[in-house]
Design an enzyme around this catalytic site. Structure first.
Site, PDB file in Angstrom:
ATOM      1  CG  ASN A   1      16.768  50.769  45.830  1.00 51.47           C
ATOM      2  OD1 ASN A   1      16.064  51.685  46.229  1.00 51.47           O
ATOM      3  ND2 ASN A   1      17.626  50.162  46.610  1.00 51.47           N
ATOM      4  CG  ASP A   2      19.329  54.169  43.642  1.00 53.00           C
ATOM      5  OD1 ASP A   2      18.946  54.075  44.824  1.00 53.00           O
ATOM      6  OD2 ASP A   2      20.472  53.890  43.284  1.00 53.00           O
TER       7      ASP A   2
END
Lengths: 110, 471
Positions: free
Chosen positions: B397-398
């Site tokens: 995600n990040d």
């Protein structure tokens, strides 16, 4: 001053010895940084777990401590120290080998 | 010690130190890495052997005691070490390494403690200082690693644990430790010195726990590397206590490796070590993120996703911690094999901080038999996304959030990311729209060329593989 004399740093020979040890310390850091900086990210986990196993070398200290211990508090502590350090060494090497066994080069498709 | 014994020990130590360095050099290539590990074991045996010499000089009851303590401890440690190392799952490797590391720190603490008790009356500052260093660093390493273990094992929350006055309390504890240590240096043999020493140990143990609990789960690669470095420093301090060169050298090597890994991890997140340690990153989840980031999500079913994949000539897989949680590495490999059969090239892009320890994703993919020459670092592959048909994001995600590139107000601004959004199309496998660890909305998920496939990554990948087989 007496504390320094006791540790051998008061005499010229003591100072020379202390610097010899310090030399070893600095050189080890330089060599370590040089070698470890070259390890590719692919192998960062084995590097970490392998160096983690190596840090279990404190086992040497634990064994030396056990030499002048009998079954008193010191003995129990030394036993614990030897056990923990051995877990660190053996477990660390074993997981590192388990991981390194898995790294395979490609080309021959399964 | 006789002259012969002295030659023997020093010879062993020099050989061991050389072999340890050779082992680190060989660890630089996957071809020689396994050999490196064996050389390291040999070096360890050489380093330990001379310490067994003094035992041979004791007799009678003392000898039996020594043998039971040393051999018994080693036998017990070997058993526990081997059993745990063979049983642990690859996905649980970060906490296992953390645990071993903590044990090493505890052992260093114990050695220093025994040394203190033994020599209490005649301790000079030259010996006392390294003893205290060994106690404090070893203690912090022990409980700090245990806290990391508990977080990774999810015995305690992976979220940062913050409370008011946390940093002040840690500072007071550190100053307290310093005060006790100085006091013990000045009057080492006072009646209260043993209790003061126990107090020092307690402070060190408390400090390690308190320093790690405010650090969030996704920052664990930094913590684990840092704790690794501490265990090395504790060994060096023990080496100064015992005036043993091999401990000093080896401790430095481990300390250096830990520090280098720590720096690489911090740089990969564009954050300073201080920010990781004291920032409480990820604790302040702003539920309603910036308005612009939300938009219509293009959700795709498994069949649609499989169709897009079957058309792709080039695919880059981006694994993240979600892949580890779902144990989806084998499913990834199976899907990749099918795609390759259809003539597509499949490569893997590994972000340095993907997962919970340095190199975590590499190990998991290796377990699933992905050849290591398909795994690429951020710098090696980031330019290639532009010419890639599909970027397949599995539980990351990040590390693919474009906000890190563009949005100056984003907490992760400046962090190097994998340019998944530049691929012709991007496919994100995710359990839900929940924000990632950093609690930040991800524009990638609402981008024009992104399709979201919701569900358990392993199940989704298997279904996609099944759909591809039918097509």
């Amino acid at each position: 001053m007496s504390v320094w004399l006791l540790s051998g740093a008061g005499s010229a020979a003591g100072v020379a010895h202390w610097f010899l040890v310090f030399n070893v310390f600095v050189l080890a850091i330089v060599v370590g940084v040089e070698l470890i900086g070259k390890v590719p990210p692919l192998l960062h986990t084995p590097l970490m777990s392998g160096s983690n196993a190596i840090s279990g070398i404190t086992l040497v200290g634990a064994i030396l401590a056990a030499v002048y211990a009998s079954w008193d508090a010191k003995g129990v502590l030394a036993f614990l120290g030897v056990t923990l350090a051995t877990i660190n060494v053996v477990g660390g090497y074993a997981v590192t080998d388990r991981m390194l066994r898995m790294f395979k080069k490609g080309k021959k498709e399964a | 010690m006789s002259l012969i014994e002295a030659y023997f020990s020093e010879g062993c130590y020099i050989a061991a130190a050389c072999l340890f360095m050779l082992s680190l050099k060989w660890l630089g290539s996957p071809k020689t890495a396994r050999r490196a590990n064996f050389i390291s074991m040999l070096a360890m045996a050489l380093a330990v052997a001379p310490s067994l010499l003094p035992v041979s000089k004791t007799h009678g009851g003392a000898l039996v005691n020594n043998l039971v303590i040393i051999l018994g401890g080693m036998a017990l440690g070997t058993t526990i070490g081997l059993v745990s190392a063979t049983r642990v799952k690859m996905t649980a490797m970060p906490q296992m390494v953390g645990l071993y590391n903590g044990f090493g720190g505890a052992a260093s603490l114990i050695v220093a403690a025994v040394e203190f008790v033994h020599k209490r009356g005649e301790l000079g500052a030259g010996e006392a200082v390294p003893i205290f260093l060994s106690v404090v660093i070893g203690g912090v390493c022990f409980t700090g690693s245990m806290a990391a273990f508990c977080k990774l094992q999810e015995w305690i929350s992976g979220k940062p644990v913050l409370f008011a006055g946390q940093h002040i309390m840690n500072l007071v504890l550190l100053l307290g430790a310093l005060g006790v240590a100085v006091g013990l240096c000045v009057v080492p043999a006072a009646g209260w010195s043993l209790w003061a020493f126990v107090g020092l140990v307690a402070i060190a143990l408390l400090l390690g726990w308190l320093v790690v609990i405010p650090i969030g789960g996704a920052d664990m690669p930094v913590v684990i590397s840092l704790m690794n470095s501490y265990s090395g420093m504790a060994v060096t301090a023990t080496g100064f206590v015992l005036r043993n060169n091999v401990l000093i050298v080896v401790g430095c090597l481990v300390g250096a490796s830990g520090i280098i890994l720590t720096r690489i991890m911090c740089r990969a997140m564009n954050r300073s070590l201080a920010n990781v340690m004291f920032g409480g990153f990820g604790a302040t989840v702003e539920a309603a993120g910036p308005a612009g980031a939300r938009g219509p999500v293009k959700e795709a079913g498994v069949d649609e996703a499989a169709m897009v994949l079957s058309e792709a000539q080039s695919v880059i897989v981006i694994p993240g911690y979600g892949m580890a949680v779902a144990q989806a590495q084998h499913a990834v490999r199976e899907l990749a094999a099918l795609l390759e059969k259809k003539g597509a090239t499949v490569r893997y892009a590994i972000h340095p901080v993907a997962g919970r320890m340095p190199g975590h994703m590499n190990v998991l993919l290796a377990e699933a038999n992905v050849p290591y020459d398909r795994l690429f670092d951020l710098d090696q592959i980031n330019e290639d996304f532009k010419t890639t048909d599909v970027a397949l994001v599995v539980g990351a995600n990040d590390v693919v959030n474009p906000a890190a590139r563009a949005d100056k107000s984003s907490p992760i601004y400046g962090m190097p990311i994998l340019n998944a959004d530049q691929a012709r199309s991007c496919m994100v496998l995710k359990r839900s729209m929940n924000p990632g660890f950093a609690g930040i909305d991800n524009e990638l998920f609402v981008a024009q060329n992104t399709m979201m496939v919701f569900g358990d990554a392993k199940a989704t990948l298997s279904k996609m593989a099944a759909a591809l087989k039918e097509a």
